[in-house]
Design an enzyme around this catalytic site. Sequence first.
Site, PDB file in Angstrom:
ATOM      1  CG  ASP A  18      -1.469   1.265   1.615  1.00  0.00           C
ATOM      2  OD1 ASP A  18      -2.138   1.841   0.744  1.00  0.00           O
ATOM      3  OD2 ASP A  18      -1.261   1.758   2.753  1.00  0.00           O
ATOM      4  CG  ASP A  20      -1.602   7.987   1.206  1.00  0.00           C
ATOM      5  OD1 ASP A  20      -0.549   8.626   1.055  1.00  0.00           O
ATOM      6  OD2 ASP A  20      -2.682   8.312   0.691  1.00  0.00           O
ATOM      7  NE  ARG A 150      -4.715  15.483   2.866  1.00  0.00           N
ATOM      8  CZ  ARG A 150      -5.230  14.383   2.298  1.00  0.00           C
ATOM      9  NH1 ARG A 150      -5.273  13.239   2.960  1.00  0.00           N
ATOM     10  NH2 ARG A 150      -5.675  14.404   1.064  1.00  0.00           N
ATOM     11  CB  SER A 188     -11.777  11.313   0.557  1.00  0.00           C
ATOM     12  OG  SER A 188     -10.657  10.450   0.435  1.00  0.00           O
ATOM     13  CG  ASP A 218      -1.874   2.448   6.675  1.00  0.00           C
ATOM     14  OD1 ASP A 218      -2.255   2.079   5.537  1.00  0.00           O
ATOM     15  OD2 ASP A 218      -2.034   3.597   7.096  1.00  0.00           O
ATOM     16  CG  PHE A 230      -4.477  -7.754   6.080  1.00  0.00           C
ATOM     17  CD1 PHE A 230      -3.111  -7.769   6.320  1.00  0.00           C
ATOM     18  CD2 PHE A 230      -5.330  -8.105   7.120  1.00  0.00           C
ATOM     19  CE1 PHE A 230      -2.607  -8.141   7.559  1.00  0.00           C
ATOM     20  CE2 PHE A 230      -4.836  -8.474   8.359  1.00  0.00           C
ATOM     21  CZ  PHE A 230      -3.462  -8.497   8.578  1.00  0.00           C
ATOM     22  CG  ASP A 232      -7.524 -12.671  -1.637  1.00  0.00           C
ATOM     23  OD1 ASP A 232      -8.546 -12.264  -2.212  1.00  0.00           O
ATOM     24  OD2 ASP A 232      -6.879 -13.684  -2.028  1.00  0.00           O
ATOM     25  CB  THR A 235      -2.173 -11.749   0.073  1.00  0.00           C
ATOM     26  OG1 THR A 235      -3.207 -11.537   1.046  1.00  0.00           O
ATOM     27  CG2 THR A 235      -2.602 -11.228  -1.272  1.00  0.00           C
TER      28      THR A 235
HETATM   29  O1  M1P Z   1      -4.658   5.458  -0.415  1.00  0.00           O
HETATM   30  C1  M1P Z   1      -5.583   5.791   0.566  1.00  0.00           C
HETATM   31  C2  M1P Z   1      -6.510   6.898   0.110  1.00  0.00           C
HETATM   32  O2  M1P Z   1      -5.750   8.069  -0.123  1.00  0.00           O
HETATM   33  C3  M1P Z   1      -6.505   9.182  -0.402  1.00  0.00           C
HETATM   34  O3  M1P Z   1      -7.350   9.443   0.688  1.00  0.00           O
HETATM   35  P1  M1P Z   1      -7.392  10.819   1.509  1.00  0.00           P
HETATM   36  O4  M1P Z   1      -7.163  11.927   0.548  1.00  0.00           O
HETATM   37  O5  M1P Z   1      -8.748  10.786   2.134  1.00  0.00           O
HETATM   38  O6  M1P Z   1      -6.306  10.720   2.556  1.00  0.00           O
HETATM   39  C4  M1P Z   1      -7.391   8.992  -1.607  1.00  0.00           C
HETATM   40  O7  M1P Z   1      -6.623   9.049  -2.778  1.00  0.00           O
HETATM   41  C5  M1P Z   1      -8.156   7.700  -1.540  1.00  0.00           C
HETATM   42  O8  M1P Z   1      -8.738   7.428  -2.777  1.00  0.00           O
HETATM   43  C6  M1P Z   1      -7.282   6.550  -1.147  1.00  0.00           C
HETATM   44  O9  M1P Z   1      -8.067   5.413  -0.938  1.00  0.00           O
END
Ligand code: M1P
Length: 256
Positions: A18, A20, A150, A188, A218, A230, A232, A235
């Site tokens: 992943d 983020d 954010r 989001s 995470d 995670f 499935d 994996t």
């Molecule tokens: O990768 C996780 C998420 O990252 C973004 O979310 P946010 O802007 O809310 O932190 C978005 O790109 C979302 O689509 C994605 O799932």
Amino acid sequence: MVSAAFADRPQKKLVLFDVDGTLSLARKNITPEMTALLRELRKKVVIGTVGGSDFVKVEEQVSPPGSNILKEFDYAFAENGLTAYKLGKQLPTHSFIEFLGEDKYKTLVNFILHYLADIDIPIKRGTFVEFRNGMINVSPIGRSATYPERLDFLEYDKKHHIREDFVKVLREKFSDYGLTFAIGGQISFDVFPNGWDKTFCLNHVADENFEEIHFFGDKTYPGGNDYEIFTDPRTIGHSVTDPTDTMKQLKELFDL
Ligand code: M1P
């Protein structure tokens, strides 16, 4: 047997990450330390990213200075694999709008826009619905919020459950649309056809018959956007708390 493309890797394993919160902090760039570790790992196994965001954003985050995502990773999956690259070459793609059709999409987005207008939160910015190839992304504060804004929203949302309540209403109202509503990031949630979660990317790697497919993420808890891949059976899942933890676990697991 994996194909000749990966004959140089001593272990016939795929390690997927992943983005983020796993390879980089949310919306931040990958560090030189993480890049160096991944380069070491790639000498042993095949590696790939699987991000929820669109390709441009995933690329921005994981491309180190002077290089790019396609040079650093064997597989690059954005929008859960709806946009996919293998060894720098793009694989076939699918689209959200084709799946849903214009009429149903219009009904859905009109409802979302009305609901967004009625939400009372401390601040609102811009880009509340982002239309992507494989999904839409909906943000009550708006995607143009700054980084501090954010983080404030995230704290507010933890107390007031703005996104949780929103997706609950959508799940009920559009129960016959065949859609998944997933809270993945900070500000989001994503809306995509059932099954087009991160497990979608596994379709693109099946032909290689890897002995093991590892996934690091995470948001591996139920409702998080890493949960399906995670858990499935195809994996071996690894739950991390942040990029530092990812590095620690990688070093232990792959003897780096
Ligand atoms: O990768 C996780 C998420 O990252 C973004 O979310 P946010 O802007 O809310 O932190 C978005 O790109 C979302 O689509 C994605 O799932």
